[in-house]
Design an enzyme around this catalytic site. Structure first.
Site, PDB file in Angstrom:
ATOM      1  N   TYR A   1     -50.600 -22.397 -62.130  1.00  8.22           N
ATOM      2  CA  TYR A   1     -49.286 -21.882 -62.536  1.00  8.22           C
ATOM      3  C   TYR A   1     -49.404 -21.229 -63.916  1.00  8.22           C
ATOM      4  CZ  TYR A   1     -44.605 -22.092 -64.623  1.00  8.22           C
ATOM      5  OH  TYR A   1     -43.441 -21.779 -65.294  1.00  8.22           O
TER       6      TYR A   1
ATOM      7  N   LYS B   1     -48.866 -17.302 -64.891  1.00  6.81           N
ATOM      8  CA  LYS B   1     -47.782 -16.901 -65.810  1.00  6.81           C
ATOM      9  C   LYS B   1     -48.367 -15.995 -66.898  1.00  6.81           C
ATOM     10  CE  LYS B   1     -43.987 -17.851 -65.709  1.00  6.81           C
ATOM     11  NZ  LYS B   1     -42.879 -17.212 -64.917  1.00  6.81           N
TER      12      LYS B   1
HETATM   13  P1  NAD Z   1     -36.424 -22.202 -59.999  1.00  8.91           P
HETATM   14  O1  NAD Z   1     -37.426 -22.629 -58.974  1.00  8.91           O
HETATM   15  O2  NAD Z   1     -35.180 -23.001 -60.115  1.00  8.91           O
HETATM   16  O3  NAD Z   1     -35.997 -20.681 -59.750  1.00  8.91           O
HETATM   17  C1  NAD Z   1     -36.914 -19.715 -59.335  1.00  8.91           C
HETATM   18  C2  NAD Z   1     -36.222 -18.805 -58.328  1.00  8.91           C
HETATM   19  O4  NAD Z   1     -37.183 -17.826 -57.898  1.00  8.91           O
HETATM   20  C3  NAD Z   1     -35.749 -19.537 -57.061  1.00  8.91           C
HETATM   21  O5  NAD Z   1     -34.379 -19.286 -56.807  1.00  8.91           O
HETATM   22  C4  NAD Z   1     -36.632 -18.975 -55.952  1.00  8.91           C
HETATM   23  O6  NAD Z   1     -35.970 -18.878 -54.691  1.00  8.91           O
HETATM   24  C5  NAD Z   1     -36.996 -17.603 -56.511  1.00  8.91           C
HETATM   25  N1  NAD Z   1     -38.223 -17.093 -55.914  1.00  8.91           N
HETATM   26  C6  NAD Z   1     -39.387 -17.760 -55.742  1.00  8.91           C
HETATM   27  N2  NAD Z   1     -40.268 -16.990 -55.093  1.00  8.91           N
HETATM   28  C7  NAD Z   1     -39.650 -15.804 -54.873  1.00  8.91           C
HETATM   29  C8  NAD Z   1     -40.050 -14.600 -54.223  1.00  8.91           C
HETATM   30  N3  NAD Z   1     -41.256 -14.483 -53.645  1.00  8.91           N
HETATM   31  N4  NAD Z   1     -39.180 -13.568 -54.179  1.00  8.91           N
HETATM   32  C9  NAD Z   1     -37.925 -13.693 -54.723  1.00  8.91           C
HETATM   33  N5  NAD Z   1     -37.495 -14.822 -55.324  1.00  8.91           N
HETATM   34  C10 NAD Z   1     -38.352 -15.864 -55.404  1.00  8.91           C
HETATM   35  O7  NAD Z   1     -37.215 -22.130 -61.379  1.00  8.91           O
HETATM   36  P2  NAD Z   1     -36.631 -22.214 -62.868  1.00  8.91           P
HETATM   37  O8  NAD Z   1     -36.867 -23.598 -63.365  1.00  8.91           O
HETATM   38  O9  NAD Z   1     -35.282 -21.632 -62.910  1.00  8.91           O
HETATM   39  O10 NAD Z   1     -37.653 -21.262 -63.632  1.00  8.91           O
HETATM   40  C11 NAD Z   1     -37.302 -19.921 -63.905  1.00  8.91           C
HETATM   41  C12 NAD Z   1     -38.446 -19.243 -64.635  1.00  8.91           C
HETATM   42  O11 NAD Z   1     -38.685 -19.939 -65.867  1.00  8.91           O
HETATM   43  C13 NAD Z   1     -39.765 -19.221 -63.891  1.00  8.91           C
HETATM   44  O12 NAD Z   1     -40.370 -17.969 -64.063  1.00  8.91           O
HETATM   45  C14 NAD Z   1     -40.589 -20.287 -64.570  1.00  8.91           C
HETATM   46  O13 NAD Z   1     -41.975 -19.979 -64.523  1.00  8.91           O
HETATM   47  C15 NAD Z   1     -40.060 -20.208 -65.992  1.00  8.91           C
HETATM   48  N6  NAD Z   1     -40.180 -21.453 -66.739  1.00  8.91           N
HETATM   49  C16 NAD Z   1     -39.556 -22.572 -66.268  1.00  8.91           C
HETATM   50  C17 NAD Z   1     -39.652 -23.759 -66.996  1.00  8.91           C
HETATM   51  C18 NAD Z   1     -38.955 -25.015 -66.524  1.00  8.91           C
HETATM   52  O14 NAD Z   1     -39.177 -26.077 -67.123  1.00  8.91           O
HETATM   53  N7  NAD Z   1     -38.121 -24.948 -65.496  1.00  8.91           N
HETATM   54  C19 NAD Z   1     -40.399 -23.790 -68.194  1.00  8.91           C
HETATM   55  C20 NAD Z   1     -41.006 -22.616 -68.645  1.00  8.91           C
HETATM   56  C21 NAD Z   1     -40.891 -21.443 -67.911  1.00  8.91           C
END
Ligand code: NAD
Length: 237
Positions: free
Chosen positions: A136, A140
């Site tokens: 992951y 990223k």
């Molecule tokens: P999440 O899983 O709740 O949301 C991600 C969304 O992306 C989902 O709705 C999913 O359906 C959609 N998705 C996945 N694959 C897809 C595809 N092939 N086509 C279209 N849509 C797709 O995740 P989150 O926690 O809201 O994270 C959001 C962003 O923040 C991500 O990029 C993640 O890497 C980053 N991030 C999250 C955290 C955390 O702690 N949650 C920390 C640092 C960075």
């Protein structure tokens, strides 16, 4: 009036960005996601896969600002992370170029500079690491590199790097840790128990994305840059 597209807008962070846009009376708010997780008549949903460029081009038409928050959930293998976070991000960049999107704001992660060694008071001068802790994190980094390299006067790009995000409606982070704790599954401890780990409150992450969209002009120093986002005083919208 600007037109916004939140890719991954059905997710934890993406939906909060949508709600923040609506709360400040933005009237042209769109979501691109493989699923629809909520109903709101003010939002136009485009159901599609970021791995399919035709889906993306259709959703990007007429859009000014794209927030790219999509990523697979935790615990998947390298292939799916690479497909969505790298190939999917490259597709989105291409779709933005083809449709003359003006801004692309990528949700990256602080993990792009983390290899397991302690970081104290780190800042954006930290280099990417040679060895990431998991696929992951690696993907990223590759997605972030592609977004920042795509920055131009026609398509302004930047990356927002939160640490672990916490807040209401999260189902992946703290709810899972608390569940494990309640079930007595926390049996191992690394170090002496005093290690600190950064977490970023959801409102601060959302605020950072909106600030990037509002302040990133060709004359600002934001385009092509990545920003860590951590906590100070939580922002109330
Ligand atoms: P999440 O899983 O709740 O949301 C991600 C969304 O992306 C989902 O709705 C999913 O359906 C959609 N998705 C996945 N694959 C897809 C595809 N092939 N086509 C279209 N849509 C797709 O995740 P989150 O926690 O809201 O994270 C959001 C962003 O923040 C991500 O990029 C993640 O890497 C980053 N991030 C999250 C955290 C955390 O702690 N949650 C920390 C640092 C960075």
């Amino acid at each position: 009036m600007k037109k916004y597209l939140v890719v991954g807008g059905s997710g934890f962070l993406g939906r909060y960005i949508v709600e923040a846009l609506l709360a400040r009376s933005e009237r042209d708010v769109h979501v691109f996601d493989i699923r629809k997780s909520f109903e709101d008549e003010r939002v136009t949903f485009h159901i599609g896969d970021i791995c399919n460029i035709d889906d993306l081009v259709e959703a990007c038409r007429g859009v000014d600002t794209v927030f790219h928050t999509a990523s697979p959930t935790h615990g998947m293998g390298y292939d799916i992370y690479y497909k969505v976070n790298v190939t999917g991000t490259e597709n989105l960049i291409e779709a933005c170029k083809r449709t003359q999107v003006k801004q692309l704001i990528y949700t990256s992660s602080s993990s792009v500079v983390f290899n397991g060694s302690d970081i104290v008071n780190g800042d954006e001068t930290l280099p990417y690491v040679d060895k990431h802790l998991d696929p992951y994190n690696k993907t990223k980094e590759l997605g972030e590199r592609a977004v920042l390299a795509a920055n131009s006067t026609l398509l302004l790009t930047c990356a927002i790097r939160p640490a672990g995000i916490f807040g209401p409606r999260d189902v992946q982070g703290w709810p899972q840790y608390l569940k494990a704790a309640k079930e007595g599954k926390n049996k191992f401890m690394f170090g002496d128990g005093k290690n600190l780990c950064d977490w970023t409150y959801i409102d601060n992450v959302v605020h950072a994305h909106l600030l990037a969209a509002d302040k990133m002009t060709v004359h600002s120093d934001i385009p092509g840059q990545a920003y860590f986002i951590t906590n100070d005083d939580p922002v109330i919208f």
